[in-house]
Enzyme design. Structure first.
Site, short mmCIF file in Angstrom:
data_model
loop_
_atom_site.label_atom_id
_atom_site.label_comp_id
_atom_site.label_asym_id
_atom_site.label_seq_id
_atom_site.Cartn_x
_atom_site.Cartn_y
_atom_site.Cartn_z
N PHE A 81 0.13 -1.41 -7.83
CA PHE A 81 1.23 -2.34 -8.03
C PHE A 81 2.39 -2.04 -7.08
O PHE A 81 2.64 -0.88 -6.73
CB PHE A 81 1.70 -2.29 -9.49
CG PHE A 81 0.85 -3.09 -10.42
CD1 PHE A 81 -0.44 -2.70 -10.71
CD2 PHE A 81 1.33 -4.27 -10.99
CE1 PHE A 81 -1.25 -3.45 -11.56
CE2 PHE A 81 0.54 -5.02 -11.85
CZ PHE A 81 -0.76 -4.61 -12.13
N TYR A 83 -2.83 14.09 -11.16
CA TYR A 83 -2.48 12.74 -11.59
C TYR A 83 -3.58 12.14 -12.46
O TYR A 83 -3.31 11.60 -13.54
CB TYR A 83 -2.22 11.87 -10.36
CG TYR A 83 -1.71 10.50 -10.65
CD1 TYR A 83 -2.54 9.39 -10.52
CD2 TYR A 83 -0.40 10.29 -11.06
CE1 TYR A 83 -2.09 8.11 -10.78
CE2 TYR A 83 0.06 9.01 -11.33
CZ TYR A 83 -0.78 7.93 -11.18
OH TYR A 83 -0.32 6.65 -11.45
N1 LIG Z 1 2.71 1.56 -9.04
C1 LIG Z 1 1.41 1.71 -9.21
O1 LIG Z 1 0.57 1.30 -8.37
C2 LIG Z 1 0.88 2.39 -10.44
C3 LIG Z 1 -0.49 2.37 -10.66
C4 LIG Z 1 -0.99 2.97 -11.81
C5 LIG Z 1 -0.15 3.57 -12.72
N2 LIG Z 1 1.19 3.59 -12.47
C6 LIG Z 1 2.04 4.26 -13.46
O2 LIG Z 1 2.99 3.32 -13.95
C7 LIG Z 1 4.16 4.01 -14.40
C8 LIG Z 1 5.38 3.38 -13.75
O3 LIG Z 1 5.21 3.55 -12.37
P1 LIG Z 1 6.06 2.70 -11.30
O4 LIG Z 1 5.14 2.33 -10.22
O5 LIG Z 1 6.85 1.65 -12.01
O6 LIG Z 1 7.01 3.87 -10.75
P2 LIG Z 1 8.57 3.96 -10.50
O7 LIG Z 1 8.74 5.24 -9.75
O8 LIG Z 1 9.08 2.69 -9.93
O9 LIG Z 1 9.19 4.12 -11.98
C9 LIG Z 1 8.99 5.28 -12.72
C10 LIG Z 1 10.27 5.56 -13.50
O10 LIG Z 1 10.04 6.70 -14.33
C11 LIG Z 1 11.19 7.53 -14.29
N3 LIG Z 1 10.84 8.91 -14.63
C12 LIG Z 1 10.07 9.76 -13.93
N4 LIG Z 1 9.99 10.94 -14.54
C13 LIG Z 1 10.76 10.84 -15.68
C14 LIG Z 1 11.09 11.73 -16.73
N5 LIG Z 1 10.66 13.00 -16.75
N6 LIG Z 1 11.89 11.27 -17.73
C15 LIG Z 1 12.35 10.00 -17.72
N7 LIG Z 1 12.07 9.11 -16.74
C16 LIG Z 1 11.29 9.54 -15.74
C17 LIG Z 1 11.72 7.37 -12.86
O11 LIG Z 1 13.09 7.72 -12.78
C18 LIG Z 1 11.47 5.90 -12.59
O12 LIG Z 1 12.58 5.12 -12.93
C19 LIG Z 1 3.95 5.48 -14.02
O13 LIG Z 1 3.47 6.19 -15.16
C20 LIG Z 1 2.83 5.43 -12.95
O14 LIG Z 1 2.05 6.60 -12.94
C21 LIG Z 1 1.74 3.02 -11.36
C1 LIG Z 2 0.17 4.87 -7.66
C2 LIG Z 2 -0.99 5.66 -7.05
C3 LIG Z 2 -0.95 7.10 -7.45
C4 LIG Z 2 0.20 7.80 -6.78
O1 LIG Z 2 0.96 8.43 -7.46
C5 LIG Z 2 0.29 7.65 -5.29
C6 LIG Z 2 0.25 6.15 -4.91
C7 LIG Z 2 0.19 6.01 -3.41
C8 LIG Z 2 1.46 6.63 -2.81
C9 LIG Z 2 1.55 8.05 -3.19
C10 LIG Z 2 1.72 8.98 -2.21
C11 LIG Z 2 1.97 10.37 -2.52
O2 LIG Z 2 2.07 11.22 -1.65
C12 LIG Z 2 2.18 10.72 -3.96
C13 LIG Z 2 1.32 9.88 -4.87
C14 LIG Z 2 1.51 8.37 -4.65
C15 LIG Z 2 2.85 7.92 -5.26
C16 LIG Z 2 -1.02 5.59 -5.54
C17 LIG Z 2 -1.37 4.12 -5.26
C18 LIG Z 2 -2.32 3.78 -6.38
C19 LIG Z 2 -2.33 5.01 -7.30
C20 LIG Z 2 -2.63 4.68 -8.73
O3 LIG Z 2 -2.07 5.20 -9.67
C21 LIG Z 2 -3.70 3.65 -8.93
O4 LIG Z 2 -3.76 3.28 -10.28
#
Ligand SMILES: NC(=O)c1ccc[n+]([C@@H]2O[C@H](COP(=O)([O-])OP(=O)(O)OC[C@H]3O[C@@H](n4cnc5c(N)ncnc54)[C@H](O)[C@@H]3O)[C@@H](O)[C@H]2O)c1
Ligand SMILES: C[C@]12CC(=O)[C@H]3[C@@H](CCC4=CC(=O)CC[C@@]43C)[C@@H]1CC[C@@H]2C(=O)CO
Length: 256
Positions: free
Chosen positions: A195, A162
């Site tokens: 988030f 990741y």
């Molecule tokens: N939630 C967090 O704390 C967090 C922190 C840092 C970064 N991010 C990043 O933010 C972005 C959005 O994350 P989120 O938390 O909204 O997750 P989420 O799972 O709610 O949304 C991700 C979306 O991407 C889609 N997706 C996944 N693989 C795909 C593919 N191959 N083609 C098209 N669509 C695809 C999924 O269907 C989903 O709708 C991600 O790149 C994640 O790594 C999230």
């Molecule tokens: C979102 C973030 C990175 C991840 O993908 C993990 C998430 C915590 C819950 C998870 C459990 C798993 O077993 C798979 C990975 C993941 C979805 C993490 C919380 C913060 C991480 C991040 O991206 C911070 O910027």
């Protein structure tokens, strides 16, 4: 760049951070296209937002599917002016654990979706942006926003794949911004902290609360609308280019 009547594409726009961007920018008058492979959630959001928003089932790692989705988006909005790359997956897998050795397949999958998928959409969307008429005193043709993570800088145990995928997004932000500058296309990356989105849904509530308490201020999980608000500002502030912006409440993920 003004947002009203612009053509916006959001990958991963069916959920979480991407969905918040789709909502905010559609409400601001943009014509939006959700690129996602979750048909159920993507269709539901497009139907909720009405005629200005469409959904195209797409896997960002597939060249032909992205090409077709961009053509559909172009037909829907007339131009492609703004791209927000949110599609992404997370995995937690140690190099060596009781489960065995980190598989190459899982590492490759995360890199393929998060890094290669982001690049695939950037390269194809920027070709369409290059056809736009330059706008305003600066002659702007487009804005590309990518999503990295604080894991690009403070990677946790089990986040080799990741963090590598997100570090790659950070690393390519400036060279792509430099290349596209002559066309008036900006490239900015957001590195979110933690988030409250469906990506986190797999975590027990106690773990989510604990993660939120690690954030110095505000001591909570970020809200998707806060991510979308920054994305909207990036679009509207032409001086933002070639940079990765942490949006994390000052969290620095600890080593354990
Ligand atoms: N939630 C967090 O704390 C967090 C922190 C840092 C970064 N991010 C990043 O933010 C972005 C959005 O994350 P989120 O938390 O909204 O997750 P989420 O799972 O709610 O949304 C991700 C979306 O991407 C889609 N997706 C996944 N693989 C795909 C593919 N191959 N083609 C098209 N669509 C695809 C999924 O269907 C989903 O709708 C991600 O790149 C994640 O790594 C999230
Ligand atoms: C979102 C973030 C990175 C991840 O993908 C993990 C998430 C915590 C819950 C998870 C459990 C798993 O077993 C798979 C990975 C993941 C979805 C993490 C919380 C913060 C991480 C991040 O991206 C911070 O910027």
């Amino acid at each position: 760049m003004h947002i009203a009547n612009k053509g916006v594409i959001v990958t991963g726009g069916a959920s979480g951070l991407g969905a918040a961007c789709v909502r905010l920018l559609t409400e601001a008058g943009a014509r939006t296209t959700i690129i996602d492979f979750n048909t159920e959630t993507g269709t539901a959001l497009a139907n909720e937002l009405g005629e200005a928003c469409i959904f195209v089932k797409t896997d960002v790692t597939k060249e032909e599917e992205v090409q077709a989705a961009l053509q559909a988006a172009h037909a829907h909005s007339g131009e492609i002016n703004i791209l927000i790359n949110c599609a992404g997956i997370g995995v937690a897998e140690k190099i060596l654990s009781k489960r065995g050795i980190h598989t190459l397949a899982s590492f490759s999958k995360v890199i393929s979706v998060n890094l290669i998928g982001t690049f695939n959409v950037i390269r194809l969307a920027s070709a369409l942006m290059a056809e736009n008429q330059p706008e305003g005193e600066d002659g702007e043709r487009g804005v590309i926003i990518n999503t990295a993570s604080v894991a690009a800088f403070d990677g946790q145990i089990g986040q080799a794949a990741y963090s590598a995928s997100k570090g790659g997004i950070v690393g390519m932000t400036l060279p792509i911004a430099r290349e596209l500058a002559s066309l008036g296309i900006r490239v900015v990356t957001i590195a979110p902290g933690i988030f409250d989105t469906p990506l986190m849904a797999g975590l027990p509530e106690a773990a989510r609360v604990s993660l939120g308490q690690q954030v110095p201020f505000p001591s909570r999980l970020g809200r998707p609308d806060e991510y979308a608000s920054l994305a909207k500002h990036i679009i509207e502030n032409t001086m933002l280019n070639g940079e990765t912006i942490r949006l994390d409440g000052a969290i620095r993920m600890s080593s354990h």
